[in-house]
Design a protein around this motif. Structure first.
Motif, PDB file in Angstrom:
ATOM      1  N   GLU A 131     -21.228  20.530  -5.628  1.00  0.00           N
ATOM      2  CA  GLU A 131     -21.164  20.021  -6.994  1.00  0.00           C
ATOM      3  C   GLU A 131     -20.465  18.664  -7.066  1.00  0.00           C
ATOM      4  O   GLU A 131     -20.368  18.060  -8.131  1.00  0.00           O
ATOM      5  CB  GLU A 131     -20.492  21.054  -7.901  1.00  0.00           C
ATOM      6  N   GLY A 132     -19.929  18.218  -5.928  1.00  0.00           N
ATOM      7  CA  GLY A 132     -19.411  16.857  -5.850  1.00  0.00           C
ATOM      8  C   GLY A 132     -17.999  16.664  -6.366  1.00  0.00           C
ATOM      9  O   GLY A 132     -17.583  15.537  -6.642  1.00  0.00           O
ATOM     10  N   HIS A 133     -17.232  17.758  -6.457  1.00  0.00           N
ATOM     11  CA  HIS A 133     -15.835  17.635  -6.896  1.00  0.00           C
ATOM     12  C   HIS A 133     -15.058  18.789  -6.278  1.00  0.00           C
ATOM     13  O   HIS A 133     -15.181  19.929  -6.717  1.00  0.00           O
ATOM     14  CB  HIS A 133     -15.740  17.679  -8.420  1.00  0.00           C
ATOM     15  N   ALA A 134     -14.288  18.498  -5.245  1.00  0.00           N
ATOM     16  CA  ALA A 134     -13.591  19.555  -4.518  1.00  0.00           C
ATOM     17  C   ALA A 134     -12.112  19.196  -4.391  1.00  0.00           C
ATOM     18  O   ALA A 134     -11.764  18.183  -3.789  1.00  0.00           O
ATOM     19  CB  ALA A 134     -14.224  19.755  -3.144  1.00  0.00           C
ATOM     20  N   GLU A 135     -11.251  20.048  -4.970  1.00  0.00           N
ATOM     21  CA  GLU A 135      -9.807  19.840  -4.859  1.00  0.00           C
ATOM     22  C   GLU A 135      -9.246  20.799  -3.819  1.00  0.00           C
ATOM     23  O   GLU A 135      -9.702  21.935  -3.686  1.00  0.00           O
ATOM     24  CB  GLU A 135      -9.133  20.083  -6.215  1.00  0.00           C
ATOM     25  N   PHE A 136      -8.214  20.308  -3.115  1.00  0.00           N
ATOM     26  CA  PHE A 136      -7.636  21.127  -2.054  1.00  0.00           C
ATOM     27  C   PHE A 136      -6.205  20.692  -1.803  1.00  0.00           C
ATOM     28  O   PHE A 136      -5.792  19.594  -2.177  1.00  0.00           O
ATOM     29  CB  PHE A 136      -8.475  21.006  -0.768  1.00  0.00           C
ATOM     30  N   PHE A 137      -5.445  21.592  -1.170  1.00  0.00           N
ATOM     31  CA  PHE A 137      -4.027  21.360  -0.894  1.00  0.00           C
ATOM     32  C   PHE A 137      -3.850  21.304   0.612  1.00  0.00           C
ATOM     33  O   PHE A 137      -4.202  22.247   1.321  1.00  0.00           O
ATOM     34  CB  PHE A 137      -3.203  22.504  -1.495  1.00  0.00           C
TER      35      PHE A 137
END
Ligand code: MN
Length: 195
Positions: A131-137
């Motif tokens: 989906e073109g939006h990936a957040e990660f820590f």
């Protein structure tokens, strides 16, 4: 699964390059997901940012390297999936091979997907990437905290993403880790030491 690494394998002659030929895995169950950032002195110096997703390393070439300043939006050009064992690769790729030049492991560690509010991600990370939006820590030796990869399609090109530090306790507007910490987290040596 081997097909997922077809592009990676097609580009390289494993009789010549010391890089791993590799196989796509099936995911590693509950094991913490790996990330690695490799500094690569190819014809153009860049940093390869790689996240373990479903048994391979999804990969982006970041010309300026990752920044811990949320104001920096770093171009990240998606490249071919790499095998998981590539995360440990450091060495010299022969000059006439694809990506010829020295590679060091600039940072490595584990990551976990997260949502915009910092809580655990509800959707599969592979879907977030689609989906073109990936957040990660990230929990690395140099890089920590929240980041996002956004498929900004710069110049109309689907491969052109942005890598951005999220605003959190790990953001440092004044720090330039690529300059202050140029060394390998494996050997402590720099590209210059090895070239
Ligand atoms: Mn590279």
């Amino acid at each position: 699964m081997a097909k997922r690494l077809q592009e990676y394998q097609k580009k390289r002659d494993f009789r010549t390059t010391p890089e791993p030929a590799g196989e796509a895995g099936a995911g590693r169950g509950d094991a913490a997901l790996k990330f690695v950032v490799q500094k690569h002195a190819a014809s153009r110096l860049h940093y390869d940012f790689r996240l373990e997703v479903d048994g391979v390393l999804k990969s982006w070439a970041v010309p300026k390297g990752p920044s811990v300043n949320p104001a920096d939006k770093r171009l990240a050009v998606m490249t071919e999936d790499h095998p998981l064992e590539y995360a440990d690769f450091e060495g010299s790729i022969p000059e006439d091979e694809y990506g010829g030049g020295t590679v060091i492991v600039w940072d490595r560690g584990t990551y976990r997907p997260q949502k915009a509010d910092g809580s655990e991600a509800p959707m599969a990370f592979s879907q977030a990437l689609e989906e073109g939006h990936a957040e990660f820590f990230l929990e690395g030796e140099k890089l920590q905290g929240g980041f996002v990869l956004v498929n900004a399609r710069l110049g109309g090109q689907a491969k052109n993403w942005l890598l951005i530090k999220l605003k959190d306790d790990y953001a440092h507007p004044d720090a330039a880790l690529t300059a202050s910490r140029p060394e390998s987290v494996i050997s402590g040596r720099t590209i210059e030491d090895l070239s």
